[in-house]
Design an enzyme around this catalytic site. Structure first.
Site, PDB file in Angstrom:
ATOM      1  CE  LYS A   5      14.985  17.569   0.992  1.00 57.01           C
ATOM      2  NZ  LYS A   5      15.287  18.080   2.359  1.00 57.01           N
ATOM      3  CG  ASN A  36      23.133  14.499   2.174  1.00 57.03           C
ATOM      4  OD1 ASN A  36      24.142  14.278   2.854  1.00 57.03           O
ATOM      5  ND2 ASN A  36      22.137  15.236   2.604  1.00 57.03           N
ATOM      6  CG  HIS A  87      25.605  14.637  10.744  1.00 55.37           C
ATOM      7  ND1 HIS A  87      24.520  15.152  10.060  1.00 55.37           N
ATOM      8  CD2 HIS A  87      26.026  15.629  11.554  1.00 55.37           C
ATOM      9  CE1 HIS A  87      24.305  16.399  10.440  1.00 55.37           C
ATOM     10  NE2 HIS A  87      25.211  16.713  11.355  1.00 55.37           N
ATOM     11  CG  ASN A  88      21.940  13.601   7.372  1.00 57.84           C
ATOM     12  OD1 ASN A  88      22.895  14.272   7.735  1.00 57.84           O
ATOM     13  ND2 ASN A  88      21.247  13.905   6.291  1.00 57.84           N
ATOM     14  CB  SER A 132      26.552  18.534   8.074  1.00 58.09           C
ATOM     15  OG  SER A 132      25.442  18.898   8.872  1.00 58.09           O
ATOM     16  N   GLY A 133      25.286  21.326   7.424  1.00 53.61           N
ATOM     17  CA  GLY A 133      25.093  22.691   7.918  1.00 53.61           C
ATOM     18  C   GLY A 133      24.095  23.473   7.093  1.00 53.61           C
ATOM     19  CE  LYS A 166      16.378  16.122  -5.982  1.00 56.17           C
ATOM     20  NZ  LYS A 166      15.858  14.952  -6.694  1.00 56.17           N
ATOM     21  CB  ALA A 167      22.421  12.538  -3.976  1.00 55.27           C
ATOM     22  CD  GLU A 187      19.802  16.499  10.358  1.00 52.21           C
ATOM     23  OE1 GLU A 187      20.985  16.761  10.100  1.00 52.21           O
ATOM     24  OE2 GLU A 187      18.897  16.582   9.505  1.00 52.21           O
ATOM     25  CE1 TYR A 188      16.712  12.281   8.639  1.00 56.11           C
ATOM     26  CE2 TYR A 188      14.852  10.792   8.818  1.00 56.11           C
ATOM     27  CZ  TYR A 188      15.665  11.599   8.054  1.00 56.11           C
ATOM     28  OH  TYR A 188      15.424  11.717   6.706  1.00 56.11           O
ATOM     29  CE  LYS A 210      25.420  15.764   6.188  1.00 52.33           C
ATOM     30  NZ  LYS A 210      24.260  15.656   5.434  1.00 52.33           N
ATOM     31  CG  MET A 217      23.087  22.975  -0.485  1.00 55.84           C
ATOM     32  SD  MET A 217      23.585  23.470   1.193  1.00 55.84           S
ATOM     33  CE  MET A 217      24.860  22.259   1.576  1.00 55.84           C
ATOM     34  CB  SER A 250      21.055  26.082 -17.215  1.00 57.05           C
ATOM     35  OG  SER A 250      20.955  26.396 -15.848  1.00 57.05           O
TER      36      SER A 250
HETATM   37  C1  6PG Z   1      22.733  18.659   7.099  1.00 55.97           C
HETATM   38  C2  6PG Z   1      21.384  18.020   6.918  1.00 55.97           C
HETATM   39  C3  6PG Z   1      21.010  17.927   5.473  1.00 55.97           C
HETATM   40  C4  6PG Z   1      19.722  17.187   5.192  1.00 55.97           C
HETATM   41  C5  6PG Z   1      18.496  17.844   5.695  1.00 55.97           C
HETATM   42  C6  6PG Z   1      17.216  17.166   5.232  1.00 55.97           C
HETATM   43  O1  6PG Z   1      23.555  17.987   7.707  1.00 55.97           O
HETATM   44  O2  6PG Z   1      22.954  19.789   6.688  1.00 55.97           O
HETATM   45  O3  6PG Z   1      21.414  16.748   7.441  1.00 55.97           O
HETATM   46  O4  6PG Z   1      22.051  17.255   4.841  1.00 55.97           O
HETATM   47  O5  6PG Z   1      19.582  17.076   3.830  1.00 55.97           O
HETATM   48  O6  6PG Z   1      18.518  17.997   7.053  1.00 55.97           O
HETATM   49  O7  6PG Z   1      17.009  15.927   5.777  1.00 55.97           O
HETATM   50  P1  6PG Z   1      15.548  15.297   5.757  1.00 55.97           P
HETATM   51  O8  6PG Z   1      14.794  15.979   4.657  1.00 55.97           O
HETATM   52  O9  6PG Z   1      15.707  13.856   5.491  1.00 55.97           O
HETATM   53  O10 6PG Z   1      14.954  15.615   7.088  1.00 55.97           O
END
Ligand code: 6PG
Length: 479
Positions: free
Chosen positions: A260, A102, A185-186, A128-129, A75-76, A189-190, A182, A13, A35
């Protein structure tokens, strides 16, 4: 000091975001990774990009023009805190630290407060993306102090996705507002993903169509009001055959969905705010349910309905499922925007919901034509109490509700789980009901706990003397 922007953390990313930044006119990008090898790899693999590599935080700070601006892409969690700490030691008041991971919005609120004391600006930005979005144009949701936007705005606008000529980035609000949005948004997305999965399952089991045939159905749907990235990729996944077995790939993938945590955060936060995001919750729980093979094994002998599920008219059924999907999707977005509205009120953010819908039109995972309709609704009525009651959505629900009911009935009779479809319908019927059995719940609460109730016909708070002569008295409001 030659760079106007820096990136810390060069995993996929971070590297992609750095490459995106470097490819835009006017940006010179300083890059740093804990590193050294990741930094060298990025430089070797992308000689076309003019990066300014740094091998210590001091060097990184020295390579940035003031106000220094750096985006953290690690990583968060604890790693983020460590990088923030290191940057605050080498940065100066007025500089800007952006967390593009995130992060949980409450962590962002905490970090913003701590960093602010040093005079440095801290911005939590949802991005996102996925990997592709980071490289070619993500949707970006920055929070943080307004003044940071002066420097950061043009940089983020230079790399964001573009929807109808407008960059998919806007200053969402102060401190954790960006990460909050965000997170929702997720959550949406779910819900979107689960609804699509339920639609696929119903069509497959109801009509016997193959995954490849259902891919054609989704591709067709993608030309209409359901047009979206998630519908598009669903068709691609369903069309894919497994190289090893020759079977549809979807039939060889283990049916246990991972997560996640951002969906769970959305639901936990909604519970605290008292916002019913039932579609998102059911989608999150559906993933949990799928991931308990031992329980599924234990339940596998429990009976289902006797009749075999077969629809009489496949085309009519598919059209019903399409309508049910669209109606449930409206509910999911309406609930998600309701959570943002409630979060903004709770945390004191001034969030423009129409602007949020606009920056989700491209770059992000839930990008869709549909977001234009949401933008229209908020443009017409900025203080909209309930998105799904706005004219365009109300009209779609009016047209689709009969089909939606038929689908939920069919699923129930056939024993096909449709938690997101059916919970969305239950929400629809609940929120539009003239009267709810909540009145009885209040009566029960008053009976066992003297929790009191209000009356429809006069002001005040009341309690019935249930264990006495059952007369009603005026009482203190206990909620
Ligand atoms: C995004 C996604 C991203 C997210 C993955 C994994 O907007 O690009 O939301 O941020 O980390 O989609 O999400 P899960 O592993 O919880 O399904």
């Amino acid at each position: 000091a030659v760079a106007n922007i820096g990136v810390v953390g060069l995993a996929v990313m971070g590297s992609n975001l750095a490459r995106n930044l470097a490819s835009r006119e006017g940006n010179t990008v300083a890059v740093f990774n804990r590193s050294r090898s990741k930094t060298d790899e990025l430089l070797a693999e992308h000689p076309e990009a003019e990066f300014v590599p740094a091998y210590s935080y001091e060097e990184f700070a020295a390579s940035l023009a003031k106000p220094r601006t750096a985006i953290i892409m690690v990583k968060a969690g604890a790693g983020t805190d460590a990088v923030i700490q290191a940057l605050t030691e080498v940065f100066e008041p007025g500089d800007i630290i952006v967390d593009g991971g995130n992060a949980l919005f409450t962590d962002t609120i905490r970090r913003e407060k701590a960093v602010r004391e040093t005079g440095i600006n801290f911005v939590g930005a949802g991005i996102s993306g996925g990997e592709e979005g980071a490289l070619n144009g993500p949707s970006i949701m920055p929070g943080g102090p307004e003044e940071s936007w002066v420097t950061l705005g043009p940089i983020l606008k230079s790399i964001a996705a573009v929807a109808e000529g407008e960059p998919c980035v806007t200053h969402i609000g102060t401190d954790g507002a960006g990460h909050f949005v965000k997170m929702v948004h997720n959550g949406i997305e779910y819900a979107d993903m689960q609804l699509i999965a339920e639609a696929y399952d119903l069509i497959r089991r109801g009509t016997g169509k193959t995954p490849a045939e259902i891919a054609d159905v989704f591709a067709e749907w993608n030309k209409g009001e359901l047009e979206s990235y998630l519908i598009e990729i669903t068709a691609e996944v369903l069309r894919q055959d497994d190289a090893e077995t020759g079977k549809p790939l979807v039939d060889v993938i283990l049916d246990q969905a991972g997560a996640k945590g951002t969906g769970a955060w959305t639901v936990q936060t909604a519970l605290s705010l008292g916002v019913p995001v039932s579609g998102i919750a059911e989608a999150t729980f559906a993933r949990s349910l799928s991931s308990h093979p031992e329980q599924r094994e234990a339940a596998s002998a429990l009976p289902g309905p006797d009749e075999v599920f077969e629809v009489a008219d496949a085309d009519a059924f598919i059209e019903d499922v399409r309508q049910a999907l669209f109606a449930s999707k409206i509910v999911a977005y309406s609930q998600g925007f309701d959570e943002i509205r409630a979060g903004a009120a709770e945390y004191g953010w001034n969030i423009d919901l129409g602007a949020v819908s606009k920056i989700w039109r491209a770059g992000c995972i839930i990008r869709a034509q549909f977001l234009n309709r949401i933008a229209d609704a908020y443009a017409e009525t900025p203080e909209l109490p309930l998105l799904m009651a706005a004219p365009y959505f109300a009209d779609a629900l009016t047209r689709g509700q009969a089909a939606w009911r038929r689908v939920v009935i069919a699923a129930t009779q056939a024993g096909i789980p449709s938690p997101a479809f059916s919970s969305s319908l239950a929400y629809y019927d609940g929120i539009r009901a003239e009267r709810l059995p909540a009145a009885l719940v209040q009566g029960q609460r008053d009976f066992f706990g003297a929790h009191t109730y209000k009356r429809i016909d006069k002001p005040g708070t009341f309690h019935t003397l249930w264990s006495g002569d059952r007369t009603e008295i005026e009482a203190e409001d206990t909620h």
